[in-house]
Every structure is written in structure tokens, then in C-alpha cells.
Design a protein around this motif. Structure first.
Motif, PDB file in Angstrom:
ATOM      1  N   ALA A 168       0.832  -1.211   0.000  1.00  0.00           N
ATOM      2  CA  ALA A 168       0.000   0.000   0.000  1.00  0.00           C
ATOM      3  C   ALA A 168       0.861   1.254   0.000  1.00  0.00           C
ATOM      4  O   ALA A 168       0.612   2.195  -0.758  1.00  0.00           O
ATOM      5  N   ALA A 169       1.878   1.284   0.852  1.00  0.00           N
ATOM      6  CA  ALA A 169       2.756   2.454   0.919  1.00  0.00           C
ATOM      7  C   ALA A 169       3.520   2.640  -0.384  1.00  0.00           C
ATOM      8  O   ALA A 169       3.691   3.766  -0.874  1.00  0.00           O
ATOM      9  N   SER A 170       3.975   1.536  -0.969  1.00  0.00           N
ATOM     10  CA  SER A 170       4.727   1.608  -2.218  1.00  0.00           C
ATOM     11  C   SER A 170       3.860   2.117  -3.361  1.00  0.00           C
ATOM     12  O   SER A 170       4.270   2.989  -4.137  1.00  0.00           O
ATOM     13  N   ARG A 171       2.647   1.590  -3.480  1.00  0.00           N
ATOM     14  CA  ARG A 171       1.764   2.027  -4.572  1.00  0.00           C
ATOM     15  C   ARG A 171       1.348   3.481  -4.406  1.00  0.00           C
ATOM     16  O   ARG A 171       1.036   4.165  -5.394  1.00  0.00           O
ATOM     17  N   ALA A 172       1.362   3.969  -3.166  1.00  0.00           N
ATOM     18  CA  ALA A 172       1.022   5.375  -2.918  1.00  0.00           C
ATOM     19  C   ALA A 172       2.193   6.309  -3.191  1.00  0.00           C
ATOM     20  O   ALA A 172       2.037   7.527  -3.110  1.00  0.00           O
ATOM     21  N   GLY A 173       3.358   5.733  -3.487  1.00  0.00           N
ATOM     22  CA  GLY A 173       4.490   6.568  -3.887  1.00  0.00           C
ATOM     23  C   GLY A 173       5.683   6.555  -2.955  1.00  0.00           C
ATOM     24  O   GLY A 173       6.683   7.230  -3.222  1.00  0.00           O
ATOM     25  N   ALA A 174       5.624   5.786  -1.864  1.00  0.00           N
ATOM     26  CA  ALA A 174       6.740   5.761  -0.915  1.00  0.00           C
ATOM     27  C   ALA A 174       7.830   4.811  -1.377  1.00  0.00           C
ATOM     28  O   ALA A 174       7.569   3.804  -2.051  1.00  0.00           O
ATOM     29  N   LEU A 188       2.146   1.918  15.074  1.00  0.00           N
ATOM     30  CA  LEU A 188       1.769   0.551  15.433  1.00  0.00           C
ATOM     31  C   LEU A 188       0.297   0.345  15.120  1.00  0.00           C
ATOM     32  O   LEU A 188      -0.567   1.029  15.660  1.00  0.00           O
ATOM     33  N   ASN A 189       0.023  -0.600  14.240  1.00  0.00           N
ATOM     34  CA  ASN A 189      -1.334  -1.052  13.974  1.00  0.00           C
ATOM     35  C   ASN A 189      -1.570  -2.277  14.864  1.00  0.00           C
ATOM     36  O   ASN A 189      -1.074  -3.363  14.557  1.00  0.00           O
ATOM     37  N   PRO A 190      -2.292  -2.133  15.989  1.00  0.00           N
ATOM     38  CA  PRO A 190      -2.392  -3.212  16.973  1.00  0.00           C
ATOM     39  C   PRO A 190      -3.399  -4.282  16.574  1.00  0.00           C
ATOM     40  O   PRO A 190      -4.405  -4.517  17.253  1.00  0.00           O
ATOM     41  N   ALA A 191      -3.108  -4.946  15.473  1.00  0.00           N
ATOM     42  CA  ALA A 191      -4.011  -5.954  14.942  1.00  0.00           C
ATOM     43  C   ALA A 191      -3.211  -7.217  14.623  1.00  0.00           C
ATOM     44  O   ALA A 191      -2.162  -7.133  13.977  1.00  0.00           O
ATOM     45  N   PRO A 192      -3.706  -8.371  15.128  1.00  0.00           N
ATOM     46  CA  PRO A 192      -4.870  -8.526  16.002  1.00  0.00           C
ATOM     47  C   PRO A 192      -4.607  -7.970  17.396  1.00  0.00           C
ATOM     48  O   PRO A 192      -3.457  -7.940  17.844  1.00  0.00           O
ATOM     49  N   ALA A 193      -5.673  -7.530  18.050  1.00  0.00           N
ATOM     50  CA  ALA A 193      -5.536  -6.860  19.342  1.00  0.00           C
ATOM     51  C   ALA A 193      -5.050  -7.829  20.412  1.00  0.00           C
ATOM     52  O   ALA A 193      -5.493  -8.969  20.490  1.00  0.00           O
ATOM     53  N   CYS A 194      -4.110  -7.358  21.219  1.00  0.00           N
ATOM     54  CA  CYS A 194      -3.619  -8.092  22.371  1.00  0.00           C
ATOM     55  C   CYS A 194      -3.141  -7.066  23.389  1.00  0.00           C
ATOM     56  O   CYS A 194      -2.941  -5.895  23.029  1.00  0.00           O
ATOM     57  N   PRO A 195      -2.958  -7.434  24.653  1.00  0.00           N
ATOM     58  CA  PRO A 195      -2.520  -6.452  25.651  1.00  0.00           C
ATOM     59  C   PRO A 195      -1.207  -5.777  25.236  1.00  0.00           C
ATOM     60  O   PRO A 195      -0.275  -6.443  24.769  1.00  0.00           O
ATOM     61  N   LEU A 196      -1.148  -4.459  25.408  1.00  0.00           N
ATOM     62  CA  LEU A 196       0.037  -3.681  25.066  1.00  0.00           C
ATOM     63  C   LEU A 196       0.643  -3.135  26.355  1.00  0.00           C
ATOM     64  O   LEU A 196      -0.032  -2.438  27.104  1.00  0.00           O
ATOM     65  N   GLY A 234      -8.067  -1.651   6.168  1.00  0.00           N
ATOM     66  CA  GLY A 234      -7.258  -1.101   7.245  1.00  0.00           C
ATOM     67  C   GLY A 234      -5.783  -1.054   6.887  1.00  0.00           C
ATOM     68  O   GLY A 234      -5.063  -0.128   7.282  1.00  0.00           O
ATOM     69  N   ASP A 235      -5.321  -2.050   6.139  1.00  0.00           N
ATOM     70  CA  ASP A 235      -3.919  -2.064   5.723  1.00  0.00           C
ATOM     71  C   ASP A 235      -3.632  -0.954   4.717  1.00  0.00           C
ATOM     72  O   ASP A 235      -2.565  -0.328   4.759  1.00  0.00           O
ATOM     73  N   ALA A 236      -4.584  -0.704   3.820  1.00  0.00           N
ATOM     74  CA  ALA A 236      -4.420   0.423   2.891  1.00  0.00           C
ATOM     75  C   ALA A 236      -4.341   1.726   3.665  1.00  0.00           C
ATOM     76  O   ALA A 236      -3.493   2.591   3.369  1.00  0.00           O
ATOM     77  N   PHE A 237      -5.199   1.881   4.661  1.00  0.00           N
ATOM     78  CA  PHE A 237      -5.198   3.077   5.500  1.00  0.00           C
ATOM     79  C   PHE A 237      -3.825   3.276   6.138  1.00  0.00           C
ATOM     80  O   PHE A 237      -3.232   4.359   6.068  1.00  0.00           O
ATOM     81  N   ASN A 238      -3.292   2.231   6.766  1.00  0.00           N
ATOM     82  CA  ASN A 238      -2.026   2.346   7.483  1.00  0.00           C
ATOM     83  C   ASN A 238      -0.849   2.576   6.550  1.00  0.00           C
ATOM     84  O   ASN A 238       0.033   3.396   6.836  1.00  0.00           O
ATOM     85  N   GLY A 239      -0.808   1.856   5.440  1.00  0.00           N
ATOM     86  CA  GLY A 239       0.300   2.029   4.505  1.00  0.00           C
ATOM     87  C   GLY A 239       0.353   3.420   3.915  1.00  0.00           C
ATOM     88  O   GLY A 239       1.429   4.029   3.799  1.00  0.00           O
ATOM     89  N   ALA A 257      -5.177   8.679   3.858  1.00  0.00           N
ATOM     90  CA  ALA A 257      -5.329   7.316   4.352  1.00  0.00           C
ATOM     91  C   ALA A 257      -6.779   6.868   4.284  1.00  0.00           C
ATOM     92  O   ALA A 257      -7.081   5.723   3.921  1.00  0.00           O
ATOM     93  N   SER A 258      -7.696   7.769   4.629  1.00  0.00           N
ATOM     94  CA  SER A 258      -9.122   7.454   4.577  1.00  0.00           C
ATOM     95  C   SER A 258      -9.569   7.166   3.143  1.00  0.00           C
ATOM     96  O   SER A 258     -10.347   6.238   2.896  1.00  0.00           O
ATOM     97  N   ALA A 259      -9.066   7.949   2.201  1.00  0.00           N
ATOM     98  CA  ALA A 259      -9.390   7.717   0.790  1.00  0.00           C
ATOM     99  C   ALA A 259      -8.875   6.352   0.342  1.00  0.00           C
ATOM    100  O   ALA A 259      -9.568   5.604  -0.364  1.00  0.00           O
ATOM    101  N   ALA A 260      -7.662   6.011   0.762  1.00  0.00           N
ATOM    102  CA  ALA A 260      -7.089   4.719   0.387  1.00  0.00           C
ATOM    103  C   ALA A 260      -7.897   3.573   0.970  1.00  0.00           C
ATOM    104  O   ALA A 260      -8.169   2.570   0.292  1.00  0.00           O
ATOM    105  N   GLY A 261      -8.286   3.699   2.243  1.00  0.00           N
ATOM    106  CA  GLY A 261      -9.090   2.658   2.866  1.00  0.00           C
ATOM    107  C   GLY A 261     -10.425   2.465   2.165  1.00  0.00           C
ATOM    108  O   GLY A 261     -10.880   1.333   1.962  1.00  0.00           O
ATOM    109  N   ALA A 262     -11.042   3.561   1.767  1.00  0.00           N
ATOM    110  CA  ALA A 262     -12.319   3.474   1.044  1.00  0.00           C
ATOM    111  C   ALA A 262     -12.130   2.805  -0.309  1.00  0.00           C
ATOM    112  O   ALA A 262     -12.906   1.915  -0.699  1.00  0.00           O
ATOM    113  N   LEU A 263     -11.098   3.212  -1.042  1.00  0.00           N
ATOM    114  CA  LEU A 263     -10.854   2.631  -2.362  1.00  0.00           C
ATOM    115  C   LEU A 263     -10.572   1.138  -2.273  1.00  0.00           C
ATOM    116  O   LEU A 263     -10.964   0.370  -3.163  1.00  0.00           O
ATOM    117  N   ALA A 264      -9.901   0.714  -1.202  1.00  0.00           N
ATOM    118  CA  ALA A 264      -9.574  -0.708  -1.058  1.00  0.00           C
ATOM    119  C   ALA A 264     -10.820  -1.579  -0.965  1.00  0.00           C
ATOM    120  O   ALA A 264     -10.774  -2.760  -1.329  1.00  0.00           O
TER     121      ALA A 264
END
Length: 305
Positions: free
Chosen positions: A45-51, A160-168, A244-249, A268-275
Motif C-alpha cells: 500500500a505504501a509503495s503504490r502510494a508513492g513511498a 503501530l497497527n495493533p491488529a490482532p488486538a492483544c494487551p500492550l 485497514g492495511d491500505a489506511f495504514n500504509g 489514508a481514509s481515501a485509500a481505505g475506502a478505495l480498497a
């Protein structure tokens, strides 16, 4: 430059009319094998967005590992270090997607849980000249903590994308600049049903900036006393896998470019929607042109108070 350290999976996806209830068997309409894993998804996701993206992961010494290595090479990541483990299979995710685009996912980590803190330290050179580190919880917690600590020592912004959720642990949270749970994960982490309140509590616990993603309800940002609602975009969703991965990347990409957090969240919101408009995980990661076009011309769905 964005560094992503995380999981690589082969996704096995079945499309169904509706998700099964407990103990129920339903018939599927379509089956697809594709590439996934939160780490690999977010790197793509980050790479396709230009990073420029440096990616560290571990796969098995099996056919699925061969497929992943070939695929990531074709994606053109700036640098990938794909370690191989002869004693564990490549991670697998089994995904059900219903007619509304909602999903259920079971992940078998396999080699992803063999990526160690020592592996991360051995490849510390990936951090050189980078600006952002992005990690998830499909690795061992000690591996995540080692990556975050190394990134802070190199002066990177950490996500940090805390997925799957576990105690931090508090020590881990202190290493996180931006925490990005979804509404289910924030409920698991805090016990709170209101995502805005949950974000605020996590920020108070040391999570720095906290962004809770809530699907078509948008995202909630909490930073100190500031709370902001970031609306999502109206699209024709068919599959929420990978959103969610598109959003984070894309968030990592935007921050690496020096974009302020509110504008970065809009991208990020636009990317998540497009995904959600394309089936599959990595196959659904949008390109920069589509993200910028949606930001410029798209319609936002404003949450009613």
C-alpha cells in the motif's frame, strides 16, 4: 522512506451470501488464492502510494514462500529482506467475505512467529535514512518491541497497527508515536464501546497520537486534548479485506513525505475506502493517482452527531 516490518501470508478467500453462524455450514460462490499478511499488505500500500519502502518479513521454505518472494519482487519495493524458515510453513489467512463486503478472518501465523527480535536487530541498516516505521501485531510482541525501540534510536516516527488486538505493555506504548486500532480492537484494548473515548483513553495511557478507524463512520483522532473526526468517502464497497492495511500504509507514506497528520489521515481514509471497491487484500491496494483523485473530487460521508 518507509520501513515496514511484519507478516507475509497467502490468503485463501471464499465468497458467501452471508457469514455463517456458530456451528453452521454455508455454501460459497467463489474461491481465490492471493497475497496478504498485514505487513506485506501495508508495504505494498505504501509503495503504490508513492513511498520508497523497505520491508522485512519471514516466510517458510515452501511453495507459498516462493510465490510470496516472486510477488514482492514484482511489486518493486525499494528493498525487501524476505527471510526463509525451513521449520515453519508460510503464514496463511482463511477469509470469508459476504455479499455486503463484511468479512471473517482466521490467520495461522506460521513463519511470521519465527521472525525474532534478533532478526530485526541484524537488519538494523534498514532504518538508515528512513523516516517512518510501520509495524503490526501479527509478529511476536518482543519482535514488535525490538523494531519500535530500534526505530526510536534512529529517530523514526513509529506507527503501530495493533491488529490482532492483544494487551500492550506501557513500555511498548511509550515507543509508539501513532497507534491505529480499529473500533473492534480499541474495544478489546480499553473495554470502551465509544471509539472516540477509547482513543482518548489509549492516548492517556501513552499511545501518543491515537487514530481509531471505524469503517464507513470514518476515523477518530485523539492527541492530547484534541479530538478530531475524519470522515470517510462514499464508495461502492464489495470487500473490506485489506482496507485497514491500505489506511495504514498510505498514512505511513504521507507522513514520510512530511504531510501534517490531518491531511495524511484524509489520504489514508481515501485509500481505505478505495480498497473496499476491489476484492482481495494486496490486489485492492490503490495507486497514488486514484487516492489523490478521490481526495480532490470524492464525496465524504459525514457522521451524524
Amino acid at each position: 522512506m518507509v520501513v515496514v516490518i511484519g507478516s507475509s501470508n497467502i490468503d485463501l478467500t471464499a465468497t458467501v451470501d452471508r457469514l455463517p453462524a456458530r456451528g453452521e455450514t454455508v455454501l460459497g460462490q467463489r474461491f481465490v488464492q492471493s497475497f496478504g499478511g498485514k505487513g506485506a499488505n501495508q508495504a505494498v500500500a505504501a509503495s503504490r502510494a508513492g513511498a520508497e519502502v523497505r520491508f522485512l518479513s519471514k516466510v517458510g521454505a515452501d511453495a507459498h514462500g516462493d510465490l510470496m518472494a516472486e510477488h514482492l519482487q514484482e511489486e518493486g519495493l525499494s528493498q525487501q529482506v524476505l527471510l526463509r524458515d525451513a521449520d515453519a510453513s508460510t503464514g496463511v489467512a482463511m477469509i470469508l467475505v459476504d455479499g455486503a463486503g463484511d468479512n471473517q478472518i482466521v490467520v495461522v501465523p506460521g513463519s511470521n512467529h519465527r521472525l525474532t527480535a534478533a532478526d530485526v536487530r541484524q537488519h538494523a541498516a534498514l532504518m538508515a535514512d528512513a523516516r517512518v516505521l510501520l509495524v503490526q501485531m501479527e509478529m511476536l510482541p518482543e519482535t514488535v518491541e525490538a523494531a519500535l525501540l530500534l526505530a526510536k534510536q534512529h529517530g523514526l516516527t513509529t506507527i503501530l497497527n495493533p491488529a490482532p488486538a492483544c494487551p500492550l505493555s506501557p513500555d511498548l506504548l511509550k515507543l509508539v508515536d501513532i497507534l491505529t486500532p480499529n473500533e473492534t480492537e480499541v474495544r478489546t484494548l480499553t473495554g470502551m464501546t465509544d471509539p472516540s473515548e477509547g482513543a482518548h483513553l489509549l492516548a492517556l495511557q501513552g499511545g501518543g497520537i491515537v487514530v481509531v478507524t471505524c469503517g464507513d463512520e470514518g476515523a477518530f483522532l485523539s492527541c492530547g486534548k484534541r479530538r478530531t473526526h475524519v470522515p470517510t468517502f462514499v464508495v461502492e464497497a464489495i470487500d473490506s479485506t485489506g482496507a485497514g492495511d491500505a489506511f495504514n500504509g498510505v498514512l505511513a507514506c504521507a507522513l514520510a513525505e512530511g504531510i501534517e497528520i490531518e491531511s495524511a489521515l484524509e489520504k489514508a481514509s481515501a485509500a481505505g475506502a478505495l480498497a473496499t471497491t476491489t476484492a482481495g487484500a494486496q490486489a485492492s491496494m490503490p495507486g497514488r493517482r486514484d487516492i489523490d483523485r478521490l481526495c480532490q473530487f470524492g464525496t465524504k460521508r459525514i457522521r451524524r452527531q
